[in-house]
Design an enzyme around this catalytic site. Structure first.
Site, mmCIF file in Angstrom:
data_model
loop_
_atom_site.group_PDB
_atom_site.id
_atom_site.type_symbol
_atom_site.label_atom_id
_atom_site.label_comp_id
_atom_site.label_asym_id
_atom_site.label_seq_id
_atom_site.Cartn_x
_atom_site.Cartn_y
_atom_site.Cartn_z
ATOM 1 N N ASP A 165 0.814 -1.210 0.000
ATOM 2 C CA ASP A 165 0.000 0.000 0.000
ATOM 3 C C ASP A 165 0.849 1.262 0.000
ATOM 4 O O ASP A 165 1.982 1.277 0.499
ATOM 5 C CB ASP A 165 -0.903 0.027 1.244
ATOM 6 N N ARG A 215 -1.617 -0.453 -8.664
ATOM 7 C CA ARG A 215 -2.926 0.052 -8.254
ATOM 8 C C ARG A 215 -2.869 1.581 -8.236
ATOM 9 O O ARG A 215 -2.067 2.168 -7.522
ATOM 10 C CB ARG A 215 -3.291 -0.463 -6.858
#
Length: 339
Positions: A165, A215
C-alpha cells in the site's frame, strides 16, 4: 521471529509538516483528517454507539474469521479481494512482528480459497510498510523489507498475491524502493500510486514495465500543495493522465476508483491500447458502491474489493469519511437515528 535487514541502505521516510488541502469534493476533508490525529476525537468517536454501524459498513470486522467470511461471500459473487489487516505507524518492533504473524496466519487461512490454475489470483493481501516497522528509525526500512519478504514468501507458497500500500508522501521513496527489492524475488508484488501526488505520472512511467502490477488511486492523506494537487479537478485530470500511462505500458493497471467518470473511462482507454477484459482490473473499497461492483463483475470485467479488518480501524474510517461527503452524511444519520 527474525527480522531481515536490507543489505543496501534504503531511504528513510522524512517527517514534514503537512498543509491543509482544499479538495472541493469534501470541504470538511481537512477538518476530518486533522481529527484523525487527535486522541480526544479518537476516544469520542470510538466509544460512540452509532460508530459501530458505520464501521461495519466499511470494515469486514475486528477478527480474521470476520475477514474470511466477507472474503468467501465476495468470491461467491465473482469478485476478487485484497485483504488488509488494519494497522500503521508502528513504533514498536514487537508489534511489527505480531502483524507479520497475523498476515502469515491470514495467508494460511486463505490458501484453500486459491484457484492455482487461474491466470490471476482472486485472493490478495495488502500491506502497509509502516505497520511492518518502516518508521522504526534508521533501521526501519530494512526491518520493513525483511518483514515484507516473510509475508511474500508465505504468500508465494499459498498462491496468494501481495500489494504494498501507499501511505503519506514522506514514505513514498522508501516504499517504492522496497517494492523494487521485493520484485527481485517476487515479481508479482503490486505497487500503489496516488494520483494527487505531483510525482505520480513519472512514477507510473517507471513502473509500467512488463508484469508490473500497479494500483492507481486518488489518495487519502493530508498533503501539502508543494507535493500534491489540492483541487479535485486537478486530481481527476492527474488520475486520467496516469491511467493512460499505465494502459499504454506493459504492466497490469488496477483502476482503484469509485468515481463514475473514471470507471467509465477505463474501458475505452484499455481498448485504445488493445487491452481486453483480462488486461486490467477495477478496484473498489468494501462497503462502497456494492451494486456497481456487482455490475462490473457481472459484465465480465475483473473487479477486486479492498477488504479491511482489525481493531485498528479508526484511521482508516476517518480517511473514508474525508474522501466523500456521502460517507460523512451516512455517519451523521447514524448519530441522530434511533435505529
Amino acid at each position: 521471529m527474525r527480522s531481515v535487514v536490507a543489505s543496501e541502505p534504503l531511504p528513510s521516510p522524512s517527517v514534514t509538516s503537512r498543509a491543509l488541502p482544499r479538495l472541493a469534493s469534501n470541504p470538511l476533508r481537512p477538518v476530518i483528517l486533522a481529527a484523525a490525529k487527535s486522541p480526544r476525537v479518537r476516544a469520542l468517536v470510538t466509544t460512540a454507539p452509532p460508530t459501530r454501524r458505520l464501521v461495519d459498513r466499511f470494515v469486514a470486522g475486528d477478527t480474521r474469521p470476520d475477514a474470511l467470511a466477507a472474503t468467501k461471500a465476495l468470491l461467491g459473487t465473482g469478485r476478487a479481494v485484497s485483504i488488509d489487516h488494519l494497522g500503521e505507524d508502528t513504533t514498536d518492533l514487537a508489534q511489527a512482528r505480531a502483524i507479520v504473524v497475523e498476515y502469515e496466519a491470514l495467508i494460511a487461512d486463505l490458501a484453500p480459497l486459491v484457484e492455482r490454475d487461474a491466470p490471476m489470483s482472486a485472493v490478495e493481501v495488502s500491506v502497509k510498510l509502516t505497520a511492518l516497522g518502516l518508521a522504526l528509525g534508521a533501521e526501519g526500512p530494512g526491518i520493513a523489507l525483511g518483514h515484507a519478504r516473510q509475508i511474500c514468501a508465505a504468500a508465494a507458497a499459498a498462491g496468494v498475491w501481495v500489494t504494498v500500500d501507499a501511505e503519506d508522501h514522506t514514505t513514498t521513496d522508501a516504499t517504492l524502493s522496497i517494492v523494487r527489492r521485493l520484485r527481485e524475488d517476487f515479481p508479482w508484488v503490486g505497487a500503489v500510486l496516488q494520483a494527487y501526488l505531483r510525482r505520480t505520472e513519472a512514477d507510473c512511467r517507471d513502473l509500467s514495465g512488463p508484469g508490473s502490477r500497479v494500483r492507481l488511486c486518488k489518495g487519502a492523506y493530508r498533503e501539502p500543495a508543494s507535493v500534491a494537487y489540492q483541487d479535485s479537478a486537478e486530481v481527476d485530470a492527474s488520475y486520467l493522465r496516469c491511467l493512460r500511462v499505465l494502459m499504454a505500458g506493459q504492466g497490469y493497471p488496477m483502476v482503484a476508483s469509485h468515481d463514475p467518470a473514471i470507471v467509465a473511462a477505463a474501458g475505452p482507454l484499455a481498448a485504445e491500447y488493445a487491452r481486453g477484459p483480462d488486461g486490467f482490473e477495477h478496484q473498489m473499497l468494501y462497503g462502497i458502491r456494492d451494486l456497481e461492483q456487482r455490475r462490473l463483475a457481472g459484465a465480465g470485467l475483473r473487479m477486486r474489493v479492498y477488504v479491511p479488518y482489525g481493531a485498528q480501524w479508526y484511521g482508516y474510517l476517518m480517511r473514508r469519511l474525508a474522501e466523500r461527503p456521502s460517507n460523512l452524511r451516512f455517519f451523521l444519520r447514524s448519530v441522530v437515528s434511533r435505529d
